[in-house]
Design a protein around this motif. Structure first.
Motif, PDB file in Angstrom:
ATOM      1  N   VAL A  82       2.640   3.549   9.160  1.00 34.99           N
ATOM      2  CA  VAL A  82       1.991   4.577   8.739  1.00 34.99           C
ATOM      3  C   VAL A  82       2.932   5.745   8.947  1.00 34.99           C
ATOM      4  O   VAL A  82       3.194   6.592   8.243  1.00 34.99           O
ATOM      5  CB  VAL A  82       0.645   4.608   9.381  1.00 34.99           C
ATOM      6  CG1 VAL A  82       0.116   6.210   8.710  1.00 34.99           C
ATOM      7  CG2 VAL A  82      -0.378   3.637   8.545  1.00 34.99           C
ATOM      8  N   HIS A  83       3.242   5.965  10.209  1.00 36.38           N
ATOM      9  CA  HIS A  83       4.223   6.983  10.605  1.00 36.38           C
ATOM     10  C   HIS A  83       5.452   7.118   9.790  1.00 36.38           C
ATOM     11  O   HIS A  83       5.921   7.999   9.285  1.00 36.38           O
ATOM     12  CB  HIS A  83       4.528   6.673  12.058  1.00 36.38           C
ATOM     13  CG  HIS A  83       5.359   8.107  12.565  1.00 36.38           C
ATOM     14  ND1 HIS A  83       4.650   9.359  12.758  1.00 36.38           N
ATOM     15  CD2 HIS A  83       6.617   8.123  13.203  1.00 36.38           C
ATOM     16  CE1 HIS A  83       5.946  10.089  13.109  1.00 36.38           C
ATOM     17  NE2 HIS A  83       6.972   9.492  13.689  1.00 36.38           N
ATOM     18  N   LYS A  84       6.107   6.173   9.898  1.00 34.07           N
ATOM     19  CA  LYS A  84       7.156   5.975   9.154  1.00 34.07           C
ATOM     20  C   LYS A  84       7.240   6.143   7.474  1.00 34.07           C
ATOM     21  O   LYS A  84       8.085   6.880   7.035  1.00 34.07           O
ATOM     22  CB  LYS A  84       7.941   4.529   9.311  1.00 34.07           C
ATOM     23  CG  LYS A  84       9.301   4.263   8.524  1.00 34.07           C
ATOM     24  CD  LYS A  84       9.704   2.568   8.626  1.00 34.07           C
ATOM     25  CE  LYS A  84      11.210   2.764   7.657  1.00 34.07           C
ATOM     26  NZ  LYS A  84      11.460   1.259   7.725  1.00 34.07           N
ATOM     27  N   LEU A  95       3.035  17.996   6.989  1.00 38.51           N
ATOM     28  CA  LEU A  95       2.185  17.037   6.507  1.00 38.51           C
ATOM     29  C   LEU A  95       2.309  15.683   7.091  1.00 38.51           C
ATOM     30  O   LEU A  95       1.218  14.960   7.092  1.00 38.51           O
ATOM     31  CB  LEU A  95       2.296  16.799   4.668  1.00 38.51           C
ATOM     32  CG  LEU A  95       2.133  18.047   3.839  1.00 38.51           C
ATOM     33  CD1 LEU A  95       2.453  17.776   2.424  1.00 38.51           C
ATOM     34  CD2 LEU A  95       0.639  18.222   3.910  1.00 38.51           C
ATOM     35  N   VAL A  96       3.370  15.575   7.709  1.00 42.90           N
ATOM     36  CA  VAL A  96       3.646  14.311   8.428  1.00 42.90           C
ATOM     37  C   VAL A  96       2.560  13.898   9.495  1.00 42.90           C
ATOM     38  O   VAL A  96       2.038  12.887   9.621  1.00 42.90           O
ATOM     39  CB  VAL A  96       5.098  13.992   9.152  1.00 42.90           C
ATOM     40  CG1 VAL A  96       4.967  13.165   9.915  1.00 42.90           C
ATOM     41  CG2 VAL A  96       6.227  13.942   8.014  1.00 42.90           C
ATOM     42  N   LEU A 125      -6.674  -0.643   9.034  1.00 37.38           N
ATOM     43  CA  LEU A 125      -5.207  -0.008   9.230  1.00 37.38           C
ATOM     44  C   LEU A 125      -4.264  -0.412   8.221  1.00 37.38           C
ATOM     45  O   LEU A 125      -3.475   0.454   7.709  1.00 37.38           O
ATOM     46  CB  LEU A 125      -4.765  -0.469  10.752  1.00 37.38           C
ATOM     47  CG  LEU A 125      -5.144   0.291  11.912  1.00 37.38           C
ATOM     48  CD1 LEU A 125      -6.650   0.125  12.170  1.00 37.38           C
ATOM     49  CD2 LEU A 125      -4.206   0.203  13.067  1.00 37.38           C
ATOM     50  N   LEU A 126      -4.529  -1.736   7.824  1.00 36.29           N
ATOM     51  CA  LEU A 126      -3.341  -2.345   6.935  1.00 36.29           C
ATOM     52  C   LEU A 126      -3.812  -1.571   5.690  1.00 36.29           C
ATOM     53  O   LEU A 126      -2.692  -1.337   4.781  1.00 36.29           O
ATOM     54  CB  LEU A 126      -3.567  -3.702   6.694  1.00 36.29           C
ATOM     55  CG  LEU A 126      -2.472  -4.259   6.038  1.00 36.29           C
ATOM     56  CD1 LEU A 126      -1.185  -4.199   6.298  1.00 36.29           C
ATOM     57  CD2 LEU A 126      -2.676  -6.005   5.928  1.00 36.29           C
ATOM     58  N   ALA A 127      -4.990  -1.087   5.108  1.00 34.03           N
ATOM     59  CA  ALA A 127      -5.312  -0.369   3.907  1.00 34.03           C
ATOM     60  C   ALA A 127      -4.563   0.901   3.743  1.00 34.03           C
ATOM     61  O   ALA A 127      -3.935   1.264   2.804  1.00 34.03           O
ATOM     62  CB  ALA A 127      -6.804  -0.620   3.638  1.00 34.03           C
ATOM     63  N   TYR A 131      -1.427   1.578   1.092  1.00 31.71           N
ATOM     64  CA  TYR A 131      -1.616   2.611   0.453  1.00 31.71           C
ATOM     65  C   TYR A 131      -0.240   3.496   0.306  1.00 31.71           C
ATOM     66  O   TYR A 131       0.351   4.076  -0.613  1.00 31.71           O
ATOM     67  CB  TYR A 131      -2.921   3.653   0.740  1.00 31.71           C
ATOM     68  CG  TYR A 131      -2.935   4.960  -0.008  1.00 31.71           C
ATOM     69  CD1 TYR A 131      -3.255   4.893  -1.276  1.00 31.71           C
ATOM     70  CD2 TYR A 131      -2.303   6.026   0.816  1.00 31.71           C
ATOM     71  CE1 TYR A 131      -3.257   6.390  -2.059  1.00 31.71           C
ATOM     72  CE2 TYR A 131      -2.147   7.242   0.079  1.00 31.71           C
ATOM     73  CZ  TYR A 131      -2.823   7.453  -1.342  1.00 31.71           C
ATOM     74  OH  TYR A 131      -2.972   8.539  -1.842  1.00 31.71           O
ATOM     75  N   LEU A 132       0.299   3.803   1.538  1.00 26.01           N
ATOM     76  CA  LEU A 132       1.420   4.661   1.637  1.00 26.01           C
ATOM     77  C   LEU A 132       2.851   3.809   1.264  1.00 26.01           C
ATOM     78  O   LEU A 132       3.406   4.375   0.691  1.00 26.01           O
ATOM     79  CB  LEU A 132       1.642   5.127   3.303  1.00 26.01           C
ATOM     80  CG  LEU A 132       0.663   6.186   3.828  1.00 26.01           C
ATOM     81  CD1 LEU A 132       0.827   6.340   5.124  1.00 26.01           C
ATOM     82  CD2 LEU A 132       0.989   7.545   3.105  1.00 26.01           C
TER      83      LEU A 132
END
Length: 140
Positions: A82-84, A95-96, A125-127, A131-132
């Motif tokens: 998610v962070h990456k 926004l990060v 978490l995977l959702a 999405y990202l």
């Protein structure tokens, strides 16, 4: 500001404890950047007790490792993903770090953090990660 420091990354062939320590160091740094409460941290790690969370934090601050379960490693890997993805989508942007706390129509008006914390399951978490990955145009 980077979540991981290459000097702290485990070497190829590192022990489970070394890998766990590196993942947790990155997680606790990300927790600071996302301004996560202890309750949110606990939920993201699968419902750890406050005592265990604090013990882990203290252990990795001393530079020691921790052997994690497969579920815990998967959760941490997903959060790093998610962070990456956020860094790829919003390079050089505040926004990060604020994105996880902003309501999104694609999550029914909920924040991505609420989706990950309130559901409590790895699939929640995977959702958010998926999405990202879709937003940025692919996985990896």
């Amino acid at each position: 500001m980077a979540v991981t420091d290459t000097a702290q990354a485990p070497a190829l062939g590192a022990s489970d404890e070394e890998v766990g320590g590196a993942l947790l160091r990155a997680f606790f740094r990300l927790s600071e950047l996302w301004r996560l409460t202890q309750g949110e941290q606990s939920a993201l790690l699968g419902g750890l007790s406050r005592h265990t969370l604090m013990r882990w934090r203290d252990t990795v601050r001393r530079g020691e490792g921790i052997a994690l379960s497969r579920d815990q490693r998967d959760r941490l890997s997903c959060l790093m993903g998610v962070h990456k993805a956020l860094h790829i989508i919003y390079p050089y942007s505040d926004l990060v770090y604020g994105w996880v706390r902003r309501p999104h129509d694609d999550f029914g008006g909920r924040t991505p953090l609420a989706v990950m914390v309130e559901g409590g399951g790895f699939t929640d978490l995977l959702a958010v990660r998926t999405y990202l990955d879709d937003v940025r145009g692919g996985a990896g």
